[in-house]
Design a protein around this motif. Structure first.
Motif, PDB file in Angstrom:
ATOM      1  N   GLY A 119      -1.914   0.300  -3.220  1.00 26.95           N
ATOM      2  CA  GLY A 119      -3.252  -0.245  -3.045  1.00 26.95           C
ATOM      3  C   GLY A 119      -4.065   0.544  -2.044  1.00 26.95           C
ATOM      4  N   PHE A 120      -3.432   0.928  -0.979  1.00 22.73           N
ATOM      5  CA  PHE A 120      -4.131   1.685   0.051  1.00 22.73           C
ATOM      6  C   PHE A 120      -4.407   3.114  -0.400  1.00 22.73           C
ATOM      7  CE2 PHE A 120      -4.479   3.722   4.260  1.00 22.73           C
ATOM      8  CZ  PHE A 120      -5.407   2.876   4.831  1.00 22.73           C
ATOM      9  N   GLY A 121      -3.623   3.580  -1.346  1.00 23.72           N
ATOM     10  CA  GLY A 121      -3.762   4.960  -1.809  1.00 23.72           C
ATOM     11  C   GLY A 121      -2.777   5.823  -1.056  1.00 23.72           C
ATOM     12  N   ILE A 122      -1.793   6.319  -1.775  1.00 21.90           N
ATOM     13  CA  ILE A 122      -0.712   7.020  -1.089  1.00 21.90           C
ATOM     14  C   ILE A 122      -1.218   8.246  -0.336  1.00 21.90           C
ATOM     15  CG2 ILE A 122      -0.050   8.524  -3.019  1.00 21.90           C
ATOM     16  CD1 ILE A 122       2.877   7.853  -2.293  1.00 21.90           C
ATOM     17  N   MET A 123      -2.234   8.904  -0.855  1.00 22.09           N
ATOM     18  CA  MET A 123      -2.781  10.049  -0.138  1.00 22.09           C
ATOM     19  C   MET A 123      -3.632   9.594   1.049  1.00 22.09           C
ATOM     20  SD  MET A 123      -1.751  12.946  -1.386  1.00 22.09           S
ATOM     21  CE  MET A 123      -0.167  12.093  -1.384  1.00 22.09           C
ATOM     22  N   THR A 124      -4.344   8.481   0.886  1.00 18.60           N
ATOM     23  CA  THR A 124      -5.099   7.938   2.000  1.00 18.60           C
ATOM     24  C   THR A 124      -4.165   7.492   3.101  1.00 18.60           C
ATOM     25  OG1 THR A 124      -6.819   7.203   0.465  1.00 18.60           O
ATOM     26  CG2 THR A 124      -6.822   6.214   2.647  1.00 18.60           C
ATOM     27  N   LEU A 125      -3.062   6.868   2.722  1.00 20.73           N
ATOM     28  CA  LEU A 125      -2.079   6.441   3.700  1.00 20.73           C
ATOM     29  C   LEU A 125      -1.500   7.634   4.453  1.00 20.73           C
ATOM     30  CD1 LEU A 125      -0.382   4.173   4.943  1.00 20.73           C
ATOM     31  CD2 LEU A 125       1.232   4.459   3.058  1.00 20.73           C
ATOM     32  N   ALA A 126      -1.201   8.706   3.731  1.00 11.72           N
ATOM     33  CA  ALA A 126      -0.667   9.894   4.384  1.00 11.72           C
ATOM     34  C   ALA A 126      -1.685  10.495   5.347  1.00 11.72           C
ATOM     35  CB  ALA A 126      -0.268  10.925   3.330  1.00 11.72           C
ATOM     36  N   SER A 127      -2.960  10.518   4.945  1.00  9.30           N
ATOM     37  CA  SER A 127      -3.997  11.045   5.826  1.00  9.30           C
ATOM     38  C   SER A 127      -4.164  10.179   7.068  1.00  9.30           C
ATOM     39  CB  SER A 127      -5.330  11.127   5.079  1.00  9.30           C
ATOM     40  OG  SER A 127      -5.229  12.004   3.978  1.00  9.30           O
ATOM     41  N   LEU A 128      -4.053   8.849   6.905  1.00 13.18           N
ATOM     42  CA  LEU A 128      -4.181   7.952   8.043  1.00 13.18           C
ATOM     43  C   LEU A 128      -3.028   8.156   9.015  1.00 13.18           C
ATOM     44  CD1 LEU A 128      -5.613   5.648   9.459  1.00 13.18           C
ATOM     45  CD2 LEU A 128      -4.297   4.053   8.071  1.00 13.18           C
ATOM     46  N   LEU A 129      -1.829   8.312   8.489  1.00 18.49           N
ATOM     47  CA  LEU A 129      -0.689   8.573   9.366  1.00 18.49           C
ATOM     48  C   LEU A 129      -0.873   9.888  10.111  1.00 18.49           C
ATOM     49  CD1 LEU A 129       2.275   7.458   7.073  1.00 18.49           C
ATOM     50  CD2 LEU A 129       1.300   6.243   9.011  1.00 18.49           C
ATOM     51  N   GLY A 130      -1.388  10.900   9.404  1.00 20.18           N
ATOM     52  CA  GLY A 130      -1.659  12.169  10.068  1.00 20.18           C
ATOM     53  C   GLY A 130      -2.710  12.022  11.152  1.00 20.18           C
ATOM     54  N   LEU A 131      -3.713  11.166  10.908  1.00 17.22           N
ATOM     55  CA  LEU A 131      -4.755  10.937  11.910  1.00 17.22           C
ATOM     56  C   LEU A 131      -4.178  10.269  13.145  1.00 17.22           C
ATOM     57  CD1 LEU A 131      -7.716  10.747  12.836  1.00 17.22           C
ATOM     58  CD2 LEU A 131      -7.891   8.632  11.530  1.00 17.22           C
ATOM     59  N   VAL A 132      -3.313   9.278  12.940  1.00 16.53           N
ATOM     60  CA  VAL A 132      -2.712   8.572  14.069  1.00 16.53           C
ATOM     61  C   VAL A 132      -1.845   9.510  14.892  1.00 16.53           C
ATOM     62  CG1 VAL A 132      -1.117   6.730  14.709  1.00 16.53           C
ATOM     63  CG2 VAL A 132      -2.812   6.350  12.910  1.00 16.53           C
ATOM     64  N   ILE A 133      -1.105  10.387  14.211  1.00 20.84           N
ATOM     65  CA  ILE A 133      -0.162  11.256  14.917  1.00 20.84           C
ATOM     66  C   ILE A 133      -0.875  12.420  15.592  1.00 20.84           C
ATOM     67  CG2 ILE A 133       1.799  12.821  14.621  1.00 20.84           C
ATOM     68  CD1 ILE A 133       2.731  10.998  12.341  1.00 20.84           C
ATOM     69  N   THR A 134      -1.771  13.074  14.884  1.00 16.09           N
ATOM     70  CA  THR A 134      -2.383  14.295  15.417  1.00 16.09           C
ATOM     71  C   THR A 134      -3.787  14.096  15.961  1.00 16.09           C
ATOM     72  OG1 THR A 134      -3.355  14.902  13.290  1.00 16.09           O
ATOM     73  CG2 THR A 134      -1.081  15.596  13.698  1.00 16.09           C
ATOM     74  N   ARG A 135      -4.386  12.906  15.696  1.00 18.03           N
ATOM     75  CA  ARG A 135      -5.736  12.597  16.154  1.00 18.03           C
ATOM     76  C   ARG A 135      -6.784  13.499  15.523  1.00 18.03           C
ATOM     77  NH1 ARG A 135      -5.935   7.827  17.823  1.00 18.03           N
ATOM     78  NH2 ARG A 135      -7.872   8.307  18.912  1.00 18.03           N
ATOM     79  N   ARG A 136      -6.425  14.162  14.439  1.00 12.07           N
ATOM     80  CA  ARG A 136      -7.405  15.008  13.775  1.00 12.07           C
ATOM     81  C   ARG A 136      -7.000  15.170  12.311  1.00 12.07           C
ATOM     82  NH1 ARG A 136      -8.884  19.117  16.289  1.00 12.07           N
ATOM     83  NH2 ARG A 136      -9.578  20.312  14.503  1.00 12.07           N
ATOM     84  N   LEU A 137      -7.938  15.530  11.476  1.00 12.74           N
ATOM     85  CA  LEU A 137      -7.693  15.767  10.064  1.00 12.74           C
ATOM     86  C   LEU A 137      -8.179  17.154   9.703  1.00 12.74           C
ATOM     87  CD1 LEU A 137      -8.759  12.441   8.308  1.00 12.74           C
ATOM     88  CD2 LEU A 137      -6.477  13.377   8.432  1.00 12.74           C
ATOM     89  N   GLY A 138      -7.401  17.852   8.896  1.00 10.65           N
ATOM     90  CA  GLY A 138      -7.839  19.124   8.366  1.00 10.65           C
ATOM     91  C   GLY A 138      -8.757  18.925   7.175  1.00 10.65           C
ATOM     92  N   LEU A 139      -9.394  19.999   6.756  1.00  8.97           N
ATOM     93  CA  LEU A 139     -10.320  19.915   5.632  1.00  8.97           C
ATOM     94  C   LEU A 139      -9.612  19.476   4.364  1.00  8.97           C
ATOM     95  CD1 LEU A 139     -13.134  20.368   4.493  1.00  8.97           C
ATOM     96  CD2 LEU A 139     -12.557  22.770   4.136  1.00  8.97           C
ATOM     97  N   GLY A 338     -12.392  -4.427 -15.518  1.00 16.26           N
ATOM     98  CA  GLY A 338     -11.772  -4.285 -14.206  1.00 16.26           C
ATOM     99  C   GLY A 338     -12.679  -4.665 -13.058  1.00 16.26           C
ATOM    100  N   GLY A 339     -12.511  -3.994 -11.905  1.00 11.71           N
ATOM    101  CA  GLY A 339     -13.247  -4.333 -10.694  1.00 11.71           C
ATOM    102  C   GLY A 339     -14.046  -3.159 -10.169  1.00 11.71           C
ATOM    103  N   GLY A 340     -14.217  -3.110  -8.849  1.00 15.91           N
ATOM    104  CA  GLY A 340     -15.036  -2.086  -8.224  1.00 15.91           C
ATOM    105  C   GLY A 340     -14.298  -0.782  -8.022  1.00 15.91           C
ATOM    106  N   SER A 341     -15.068   0.286  -7.879  1.00 18.11           N
ATOM    107  CA  SER A 341     -14.495   1.615  -7.673  1.00 18.11           C
ATOM    108  C   SER A 341     -13.939   1.738  -6.257  1.00 18.11           C
ATOM    109  CB  SER A 341     -15.560   2.690  -7.900  1.00 18.11           C
ATOM    110  OG  SER A 341     -16.058   2.635  -9.219  1.00 18.11           O
ATOM    111  N   ALA A 342     -12.940   2.618  -6.109  1.00 19.45           N
ATOM    112  CA  ALA A 342     -12.349   2.943  -4.808  1.00 19.45           C
ATOM    113  C   ALA A 342     -11.742   1.730  -4.134  1.00 19.45           C
ATOM    114  CB  ALA A 342     -13.379   3.586  -3.893  1.00 19.45           C
ATOM    115  N   GLY A 343     -11.240   0.807  -4.941  1.00 22.84           N
ATOM    116  CA  GLY A 343     -10.547  -0.345  -4.405  1.00 22.84           C
ATOM    117  C   GLY A 343      -9.196  -0.496  -5.060  1.00 22.84           C
ATOM    118  N   THR A 344      -8.662  -1.700  -5.007  1.00 20.15           N
ATOM    119  CA  THR A 344      -7.337  -1.938  -5.575  1.00 20.15           C
ATOM    120  C   THR A 344      -7.402  -2.366  -7.032  1.00 20.15           C
ATOM    121  OG1 THR A 344      -7.429  -4.208  -4.718  1.00 20.15           O
ATOM    122  CG2 THR A 344      -6.378  -2.552  -3.341  1.00 20.15           C
ATOM    123  N   ALA A 345      -8.597  -2.521  -7.582  1.00 17.41           N
ATOM    124  CA  ALA A 345      -8.744  -2.945  -8.965  1.00 17.41           C
ATOM    125  C   ALA A 345      -8.561  -1.771  -9.919  1.00 17.41           C
ATOM    126  CB  ALA A 345     -10.110  -3.592  -9.185  1.00 17.41           C
ATOM    127  N   GLY A 346      -8.293  -2.097 -11.173  1.00 17.94           N
ATOM    128  CA  GLY A 346      -8.144  -1.077 -12.198  1.00 17.94           C
ATOM    129  C   GLY A 346      -9.253  -1.181 -13.230  1.00 17.94           C
TER     130      GLY A 346
END
Length: 480
Positions: A119-139, A338-346
């Motif tokens: 639901g959160f988006g596995i790539m979004t989750l990975a980016s968030l974890l990277g943000l928490v750990i490194t305090r920055r995001l690459g392009l 379905g539901g809205g874009s960029a959410g948990t709906a399909g």
């Protein structure tokens, strides 16, 4: 210039320049063939999303095949594990086994983690974890997260990621608290069991997954508003899409400033919820096998509940297999939209459906442009909506024909399962577990394609846009 100096300057740079510095740093830190792969990922972030979800499905299936994941000894078969992992990560809810009795607490915990990650988006989750750990995001990370969250600008991704996390956990915590108290005080479950039930169903509801820890889903709570209403609210909020929820929170006092996407999503969601509630409640009011067995207040509550769930959450408070044929067909339509874009709906999403509907209205009125909220829709937007819708229809039709020709079930049952899988809803007439292995694999492919297909297809269409320095003479073939 030494890269340490570049990094130091990046930390002090304005947000606009920070994006450029991040891109340089991401390229410099990938040696030995890494930069080439990184550039490919930047050109097509949708491909990275697909690879990430595929990897998540395989990891989830491997965990579910462990003996500790199954209740009563033994281990789950490969197809059972693959189907369940795909359904959980793609936040669908279809199941080939009984979730509360087949899976152990460990297996249920794996399903819960997959639901949250999906639901959160596995790539979004990975980016968030990277943000928490490194305090920055690459392009590269920003572009991948932007593809998942539909951020307008790369510089907004950090804010969006943190906002997504806060909204998700806040809604899930509130709903979990209400359900926990209700299960403990009214139904006599121990506090620990009530907490687990509250957390599991809250996460499943907000992420529009539809997995339940009761064998009959929520049929036993069909007339209990303290269970059904929180679940419905979580489904609706999660189905609106993160951009809509975040914009409402930021601009809740100034709705006139809401974006066209937010306004369109809210209007269409309201129309579909009200229209679906009236349709299902009226169609099933006298059906003794569904709403007809309840008191009038219970019929209204169950009817509204059944209208909310086709927005891609697979909970049910009445027997779905006992619905009238016409109700099943109407539910197919709601699930497909379905539901809205960029959410948990399909589904194809309410925005896509609305754009196509407005295009039809404009054509019937003879208007040269498609207007929406004092704005003219771009021709490219209409073409993209048409492509997403027609390719989705093709996927549903081909799969329905294939399954109906090789299975003993009726067309309405097969169509319902196919649409439910593709739209990542999870509602079922009860035939999923009895389908042949090949048919279940088709549903696995549909769930995966339904979760990632529309977003990756839309991203690919946008990325493939190119300018032309000439236009060919007009032609007009006969239509109709």
């Amino acid at each position: 210039m030494p890269w340490a100096a570049v990094r130091a300057r990046a930390d002090k740079a304005p947000p606009a320049m920070a994006v450029i510095f991040d891109g340089l740093l991401a390229s410099s830190e990938s040696q030995g063939g890494g930069p080439r792969r990184s550039r490919r990922a930047l050109r097509n972030p949708g491909r990275t999303l697909v690879a990430g979800f595929a990897g998540g499905v395989l990891v989830g299936a491997a965990l579910l095949m462990l003996p500790v994941a199954r209740a009563g000894g033994g281990s789950a078969g490969p197809l059972e594990a693959l189907f369940t992992a795909t359904s959980a990560l793609c936040v669908t809810g279809l199941a080939v086994v009984d979730t509360p009795t087949f899976w152990s607490p460990f297996g249920q915990a794996v399903i819960l983690v997959l639901i949250q990650a999906g639901g959160f988006g596995i790539m979004t989750l990975a980016s968030l974890l990277g943000l928490v750990i490194t305090r920055r995001l690459g392009l590269g990370s920003r572009m991948v997260a932007a593809a998942e969250t539909k951020s307008v600008g790369l510089g907004d991704v950090r804010t969006v990621l943190l906002g997504v996390a806060r909204v998700s956990f806040a809604v899930e915590a509130v709903v979990a608290l209400v359900l926990t108290v209700r299960f403990a005080t009214t139904y006599g479950h121990p506090v620990g069991r009530s907490l687990w039930l509250g957390v599991f169903h809250s996460v499943s509801a907000f992420n529009n997954a539809g997995f339940a820890l009761f064998s009959d889903s929520l049929v036993g709570f069909a007339t209990d508003p303290w269970v059904c209403v929180p679940v419905m609210l979580a489904v609706v909020v999660g189905g609106l899409g993160f951009p809509v929820v975040l914009e409402i929170l930021r601009q809740h006092r100034r709705p006139r400033r809401w974006s066209i996407h937010t306004k369109l999503t809210l209007v269409m969601t309201g129309i579909l919820l009200v229209g679906g509630s009236v349709f299902i409640t009226g169609a099933e009011w006298a059906n003794p096998h569904t709403l007809g067995a309840l008191d009038p207040a219970g019929r209204v509550l169950a009817g509204v509940f059944q209208a909310v769930m086709p927005r891609t959450a697979g909970f049910n408070s009445v027997d779905t297999g006992a619905l009238n044929t016409g109700t099943l067909l109407g539910t197919d339509v709601l699930m497909f939209i379905g539901g809205g874009s960029a959410g948990t709906a399909g589904g194809i999403k309410v925005g896509t459906f609305a754009v196509l509907l407005l295009a039809i209205v404009a054509e019937l009125r003879g208007d040269p442009d498609v207007d929406l909220f004092d704005r003219r829709l771009m021709a490219g937007t209409i073409r993209q909506a048409l492509a997403v819708a027609l390719l989705s229809v093709a996927a549903v039709v081909v799969s329905t024909v294939a399954l109906s020709m090789t299975s003993p079930y009726s067309l309405d049952e097969v169509l319902f399962e196919v649409v439910s899988a593709f739209a990542t809803v999870g509602l079922s007439t009860g035939i999923t577990a009895d389908l042949a292995a090949g048919h279940q694999i088709v549903l696995v492919v549909l769930m995966f394609a339904g979760r990632l297909g529309p977003v990756t297809l839309a991203s690919a269409l946008v990325l493939r846009e190119r300018g032309r320095f000439f236009r060919r003479p007009e032609g007009r073939p006969l239509i109709g």
